[in-house]
Write a protein that holds these residues in place. Sequence first.
Motif, PDB file in Angstrom:
ATOM      1  N   PHE A  88      24.442  -8.853  -6.025  1.00 38.92           N
ATOM      2  CA  PHE A  88      23.432  -9.620  -5.524  1.00 38.92           C
ATOM      3  C   PHE A  88      23.425  -9.396  -3.941  1.00 38.92           C
ATOM      4  CE2 PHE A  88      23.832 -11.203  -9.837  1.00 38.92           C
ATOM      5  CZ  PHE A  88      22.733 -11.268 -10.386  1.00 38.92           C
ATOM      6  N   GLY A  89      24.770  -9.384  -3.620  1.00 39.75           N
ATOM      7  CA  GLY A  89      24.813  -9.161  -2.055  1.00 39.75           C
ATOM      8  C   GLY A  89      24.453 -10.477  -1.430  1.00 39.75           C
ATOM      9  N   ALA A  90      24.783 -11.349  -2.087  1.00 36.01           N
ATOM     10  CA  ALA A  90      24.339 -12.940  -1.675  1.00 36.01           C
ATOM     11  C   ALA A  90      25.063 -13.318  -0.453  1.00 36.01           C
ATOM     12  CB  ALA A  90      24.472 -13.909  -2.738  1.00 36.01           C
ATOM     13  N   GLU A  91      24.318 -13.718   0.597  1.00 27.57           N
ATOM     14  CA  GLU A  91      24.931 -14.434   1.765  1.00 27.57           C
ATOM     15  C   GLU A  91      24.677 -15.819   1.905  1.00 27.57           C
ATOM     16  OE1 GLU A  91      24.008 -11.811   5.256  1.00 27.57           O
ATOM     17  OE2 GLU A  91      24.937 -10.062   4.130  1.00 27.57           O
ATOM     18  N   ASN A  92      24.396 -16.445   0.929  1.00 27.90           N
ATOM     19  CA  ASN A  92      23.844 -17.934   0.934  1.00 27.90           C
ATOM     20  C   ASN A  92      25.055 -18.837   0.975  1.00 27.90           C
ATOM     21  OD1 ASN A  92      24.563 -17.296  -1.965  1.00 27.90           O
ATOM     22  ND2 ASN A  92      23.206 -18.849  -2.511  1.00 27.90           N
ATOM     23  N   ASP A  93      25.109 -20.056   1.519  1.00 32.40           N
ATOM     24  CA  ASP A  93      26.094 -21.027   1.484  1.00 32.40           C
ATOM     25  C   ASP A  93      26.596 -21.222  -0.001  1.00 32.40           C
ATOM     26  OD1 ASP A  93      27.910 -22.799   2.094  1.00 32.40           O
ATOM     27  OD2 ASP A  93      26.287 -24.276   2.889  1.00 32.40           O
ATOM     28  N   ILE A  94      27.808 -20.849  -0.269  1.00 26.27           N
ATOM     29  CA  ILE A  94      28.384 -21.183  -1.455  1.00 26.27           C
ATOM     30  C   ILE A  94      28.282 -22.554  -1.718  1.00 26.27           C
ATOM     31  CG2 ILE A  94      30.699 -20.923  -2.819  1.00 26.27           C
ATOM     32  CD1 ILE A  94      31.227 -18.350  -1.174  1.00 26.27           C
ATOM     33  N   SER A  95      28.676 -23.525  -0.740  1.00 27.89           N
ATOM     34  CA  SER A  95      28.731 -24.772  -1.054  1.00 27.89           C
ATOM     35  C   SER A  95      27.334 -25.442  -1.744  1.00 27.89           C
ATOM     36  CB  SER A  95      29.041 -25.797   0.181  1.00 27.89           C
ATOM     37  OG  SER A  95      28.424 -25.614   1.001  1.00 27.89           O
ATOM     38  N   LYS A  96      26.389 -24.741  -1.574  1.00 32.58           N
ATOM     39  CA  LYS A  96      25.117 -25.446  -1.878  1.00 32.58           C
ATOM     40  C   LYS A  96      24.815 -24.783  -3.249  1.00 32.58           C
ATOM     41  CE  LYS A  96      22.939 -25.618   2.776  1.00 32.58           C
ATOM     42  NZ  LYS A  96      23.452 -27.008   3.064  1.00 32.58           N
ATOM     43  N   THR A  97      25.435 -23.606  -3.763  1.00 37.04           N
ATOM     44  CA  THR A  97      25.126 -23.268  -5.194  1.00 37.04           C
ATOM     45  C   THR A  97      26.362 -23.279  -6.070  1.00 37.04           C
ATOM     46  OG1 THR A  97      25.422 -20.968  -4.635  1.00 37.04           O
ATOM     47  CG2 THR A  97      23.221 -21.859  -4.389  1.00 37.04           C
ATOM     48  N   LEU A  98      27.377 -23.633  -5.445  1.00 38.08           N
ATOM     49  CA  LEU A  98      28.702 -23.543  -6.481  1.00 38.08           C
ATOM     50  C   LEU A  98      28.565 -24.369  -7.704  1.00 38.08           C
ATOM     51  CD1 LEU A  98      31.508 -22.109  -6.804  1.00 38.08           C
ATOM     52  CD2 LEU A  98      32.428 -24.036  -5.464  1.00 38.08           C
ATOM     53  N   HIS A  99      27.976 -25.554  -7.398  1.00 39.28           N
ATOM     54  CA  HIS A  99      27.754 -26.469  -8.564  1.00 39.28           C
ATOM     55  C   HIS A  99      26.979 -25.993  -9.677  1.00 39.28           C
ATOM     56  CE1 HIS A  99      24.303 -27.372  -6.040  1.00 39.28           C
ATOM     57  NE2 HIS A  99      23.526 -27.885  -7.159  1.00 39.28           N
ATOM     58  N   TRP A 100      26.020 -24.938  -9.404  1.00 33.39           N
ATOM     59  CA  TRP A 100      25.342 -24.363 -10.326  1.00 33.39           C
ATOM     60  C   TRP A 100      25.936 -23.541 -10.992  1.00 33.39           C
ATOM     61  CZ3 TRP A 100      21.059 -26.346 -12.414  1.00 33.39           C
ATOM     62  CH2 TRP A 100      20.190 -27.251 -11.538  1.00 33.39           C
ATOM     63  N   TYR A 101      26.910 -22.860 -10.274  1.00 33.23           N
ATOM     64  CA  TYR A 101      27.816 -21.662 -11.084  1.00 33.23           C
ATOM     65  C   TYR A 101      28.549 -22.329 -12.098  1.00 33.23           C
ATOM     66  CZ  TYR A 101      30.582 -17.786 -11.836  1.00 33.23           C
ATOM     67  OH  TYR A 101      31.248 -16.579 -12.657  1.00 33.23           O
ATOM     68  N   ILE A 102      29.154 -23.476 -11.550  1.00 34.14           N
ATOM     69  CA  ILE A 102      30.317 -24.196 -12.227  1.00 34.14           C
ATOM     70  C   ILE A 102      29.498 -24.932 -13.698  1.00 34.14           C
ATOM     71  CG2 ILE A 102      31.557 -26.299 -12.594  1.00 34.14           C
ATOM     72  CD1 ILE A 102      32.525 -25.724  -9.451  1.00 34.14           C
ATOM     73  N   LEU A 103      28.172 -25.259 -13.537  1.00 36.45           N
ATOM     74  CA  LEU A 103      27.616 -25.759 -14.507  1.00 36.45           C
ATOM     75  C   LEU A 103      27.286 -24.763 -15.491  1.00 36.45           C
ATOM     76  CD1 LEU A 103      25.786 -28.012 -16.269  1.00 36.45           C
ATOM     77  CD2 LEU A 103      24.004 -27.481 -14.801  1.00 36.45           C
ATOM     78  N   THR A 104      26.793 -23.544 -14.947  1.00 34.21           N
ATOM     79  CA  THR A 104      26.456 -22.383 -15.887  1.00 34.21           C
ATOM     80  C   THR A 104      27.766 -21.801 -16.611  1.00 34.21           C
ATOM     81  OG1 THR A 104      24.705 -21.695 -14.157  1.00 34.21           O
ATOM     82  CG2 THR A 104      25.591 -19.882 -15.677  1.00 34.21           C
ATOM     83  N   VAL A 105      28.612 -21.907 -16.007  1.00 33.14           N
ATOM     84  CA  VAL A 105      30.032 -21.440 -16.681  1.00 33.14           C
ATOM     85  C   VAL A 105      30.371 -22.287 -17.577  1.00 33.14           C
ATOM     86  CG1 VAL A 105      32.520 -20.938 -15.862  1.00 33.14           C
ATOM     87  CG2 VAL A 105      30.848 -20.087 -14.320  1.00 33.14           C
ATOM     88  N   VAL A 106      30.284 -23.572 -17.335  1.00 34.13           N
ATOM     89  CA  VAL A 106      30.719 -24.612 -18.314  1.00 34.13           C
ATOM     90  C   VAL A 106      30.003 -24.580 -19.907  1.00 34.13           C
ATOM     91  CG1 VAL A 106      30.854 -27.181 -18.906  1.00 34.13           C
ATOM     92  CG2 VAL A 106      31.698 -26.356 -16.752  1.00 34.13           C
TER      93      VAL A 106
END
Length: 159
Positions: A88-106
Amino acid sequence: MKDWIKAHPDLWEFIKFNVLSNIATITNFIVLWIGSSFLFKAFAGQPFDWFIFHYPVKNGGLNGFLSFLLAYVCAQIVNYIVQRKLVFGAENDISKTLHWYILTVVVAGILSIVLPPYTTAIFQNWGMSLGWAQTCANWVNIFVQVAVNYPMMKFVIMK
Protein backbone atom coordinates in the motif's frame (compact mmCIF):
# COMPACT_ATOMS: atom_id res chain seq x y z
CA MET A 1 3.80 -5.57 -17.76
CA LYS A 2 4.06 -1.90 -16.79
CA ASP A 3 1.17 -1.05 -19.12
CA TRP A 4 -0.96 -3.83 -17.63
CA ILE A 5 -0.18 -2.60 -14.08
CA LYS A 6 -1.18 0.95 -15.06
CA ALA A 7 -4.40 -0.33 -16.60
CA HIS A 8 -5.27 -2.54 -13.58
CA PRO A 9 -3.84 -0.90 -10.44
CA ASP A 10 -6.42 -2.40 -8.04
CA LEU A 11 -5.93 -5.91 -9.38
CA TRP A 12 -2.15 -5.49 -9.22
CA GLU A 13 -2.45 -4.29 -5.62
CA PHE A 14 -4.57 -7.36 -4.71
CA ILE A 15 -2.02 -9.65 -6.39
CA LYS A 16 0.83 -7.98 -4.46
CA PHE A 17 -1.20 -8.23 -1.25
CA ASN A 18 -1.66 -11.98 -1.72
CA VAL A 19 1.85 -12.72 -2.94
CA LEU A 20 3.52 -10.70 -0.20
CA SER A 21 1.12 -12.13 2.39
CA ASN A 22 3.07 -15.32 1.85
CA ILE A 23 5.82 -13.81 3.98
CA ALA A 24 3.32 -13.75 6.84
CA THR A 25 2.04 -17.18 5.80
CA ILE A 26 5.53 -18.65 6.00
CA THR A 27 5.99 -16.98 9.38
CA ASN A 28 2.64 -18.43 10.47
CA PHE A 29 3.54 -22.00 9.50
CA ILE A 30 7.04 -21.87 10.97
CA VAL A 31 5.75 -20.53 14.29
CA LEU A 32 2.86 -23.04 14.28
CA TRP A 33 5.25 -25.95 13.78
CA ILE A 34 7.75 -24.65 16.35
CA GLY A 35 4.96 -24.03 18.83
CA SER A 36 3.24 -27.37 18.42
CA SER A 37 6.43 -29.45 18.13
CA PHE A 38 8.57 -27.76 20.80
CA LEU A 39 7.31 -24.74 22.72
CA PHE A 40 3.92 -26.02 23.81
CA LYS A 41 4.33 -29.77 23.28
CA ALA A 42 4.03 -30.40 27.03
CA PHE A 43 0.40 -29.17 26.81
CA ALA A 44 -0.66 -31.58 24.04
CA GLY A 45 -2.42 -33.89 26.52
CA GLN A 46 -4.39 -31.10 28.18
CA PRO A 47 -7.74 -30.13 26.68
CA PHE A 48 -8.52 -26.44 26.43
CA ASP A 49 -12.13 -25.35 26.75
CA TRP A 50 -12.83 -21.73 27.57
CA PHE A 51 -15.52 -19.38 26.35
CA ILE A 52 -15.79 -19.95 22.57
CA PHE A 53 -12.51 -21.84 22.34
CA HIS A 54 -12.83 -25.65 22.29
CA TYR A 55 -9.64 -27.64 21.75
CA PRO A 56 -10.04 -31.29 22.79
CA VAL A 57 -6.85 -33.35 23.09
CA LYS A 58 -7.59 -35.18 19.83
CA ASN A 59 -7.49 -31.80 18.03
CA GLY A 60 -4.30 -30.55 19.68
CA GLY A 61 -5.52 -29.47 23.12
CA LEU A 62 -3.88 -26.50 24.82
CA ASN A 63 -0.83 -27.10 22.63
CA GLY A 64 -2.95 -26.43 19.53
CA PHE A 65 -4.60 -23.34 20.98
CA LEU A 66 -1.34 -21.73 22.09
CA SER A 67 0.44 -22.68 18.85
CA PHE A 68 -2.30 -21.24 16.60
CA LEU A 69 -2.50 -18.11 18.76
CA LEU A 70 1.26 -17.45 18.73
CA ALA A 71 1.49 -18.20 15.00
CA TYR A 72 -1.33 -15.77 14.28
CA VAL A 73 0.13 -12.93 16.35
CA CYS A 74 3.60 -13.28 14.82
CA ALA A 75 2.19 -13.47 11.29
CA GLN A 76 0.08 -10.34 11.81
CA ILE A 77 3.03 -8.31 13.00
CA VAL A 78 5.01 -9.35 9.92
CA ASN A 79 1.98 -8.78 7.69
CA TYR A 80 1.42 -5.22 8.92
CA ILE A 81 5.00 -4.23 8.16
CA VAL A 82 5.05 -5.90 4.73
CA GLN A 83 1.65 -4.60 3.61
CA ARG A 84 2.25 -1.07 4.82
CA LYS A 85 5.61 -0.71 3.13
CA LEU A 86 5.47 -2.93 0.03
CA VAL A 87 1.82 -3.13 -1.04
CA PHE A 88 0.00 0.00 0.00
CA GLY A 89 2.95 2.35 0.42
CA ALA A 90 1.01 3.93 3.24
CA GLU A 91 2.43 7.07 4.73
CA ASN A 92 -0.50 7.92 6.96
CA ASP A 93 0.00 8.46 10.67
CA ILE A 94 0.11 4.96 12.23
CA SER A 95 -1.34 6.25 15.50
CA LYS A 96 -4.55 7.26 13.70
CA THR A 97 -5.21 3.82 12.19
CA LEU A 98 -3.44 1.36 14.46
CA HIS A 99 -6.63 0.84 16.51
CA TRP A 100 -8.43 -0.25 13.31
CA TYR A 101 -5.66 -2.73 12.55
CA ILE A 102 -5.79 -4.12 16.08
CA LEU A 103 -9.59 -4.47 15.84
CA THR A 104 -9.27 -6.18 12.46
CA VAL A 105 -6.58 -8.53 13.78
CA VAL A 106 -8.69 -9.34 16.86
CA VAL A 107 -11.80 -10.15 14.78
CA ALA A 108 -9.86 -12.24 12.26
CA GLY A 109 -7.88 -13.72 15.15
CA ILE A 110 -10.96 -14.85 17.04
CA LEU A 111 -12.20 -16.54 13.88
CA SER A 112 -8.76 -18.08 13.36
CA ILE A 113 -8.63 -19.43 16.90
CA VAL A 114 -12.24 -20.64 17.02
CA LEU A 115 -12.18 -22.47 13.66
CA PRO A 116 -9.14 -24.81 14.00
CA PRO A 117 -10.62 -27.51 16.24
CA TYR A 118 -13.61 -27.82 13.90
CA THR A 119 -11.62 -27.75 10.67
CA THR A 120 -8.94 -29.99 12.20
CA ALA A 121 -11.65 -32.52 13.08
CA ILE A 122 -13.04 -32.37 9.54
CA PHE A 123 -9.61 -33.06 8.05
CA GLN A 124 -8.98 -35.85 10.57
CA ASN A 125 -12.33 -37.40 9.59
CA TRP A 126 -11.02 -37.40 6.03
CA GLY A 127 -8.16 -39.62 7.25
CA MET A 128 -5.40 -37.06 7.86
CA SER A 129 -2.99 -37.25 10.78
CA LEU A 130 -3.22 -34.52 13.42
CA GLY A 131 -0.18 -32.70 11.98
CA TRP A 132 -1.57 -32.63 8.44
CA ALA A 133 -5.05 -31.77 9.70
CA GLN A 134 -3.65 -28.79 11.62
CA THR A 135 -1.69 -27.67 8.57
CA CYS A 136 -4.86 -27.76 6.43
CA ALA A 137 -6.80 -26.00 9.19
CA ASN A 138 -4.17 -23.29 9.05
CA TRP A 139 -4.81 -22.85 5.31
CA VAL A 140 -8.50 -22.31 6.08
CA ASN A 141 -7.46 -19.68 8.64
CA ILE A 142 -5.32 -17.91 6.08
CA PHE A 143 -8.20 -17.67 3.59
CA VAL A 144 -10.43 -16.23 6.34
CA GLN A 145 -7.73 -13.71 7.25
CA VAL A 146 -7.41 -12.50 3.64
CA ALA A 147 -11.19 -12.08 3.39
CA VAL A 148 -11.18 -9.90 6.51
CA ASN A 149 -7.81 -8.12 6.26
CA TYR A 150 -7.61 -7.00 2.63
CA PRO A 151 -10.72 -4.80 2.55
CA MET A 152 -9.91 -3.28 5.94
CA MET A 153 -6.32 -2.53 4.96
CA LYS A 154 -7.22 -1.14 1.55
CA PHE A 155 -10.16 1.04 2.52
CA VAL A 156 -9.49 1.96 6.16
CA ILE A 157 -6.07 1.20 7.64
CA MET A 158 -3.65 1.91 4.78
CA LYS A 159 -5.84 4.40 2.92
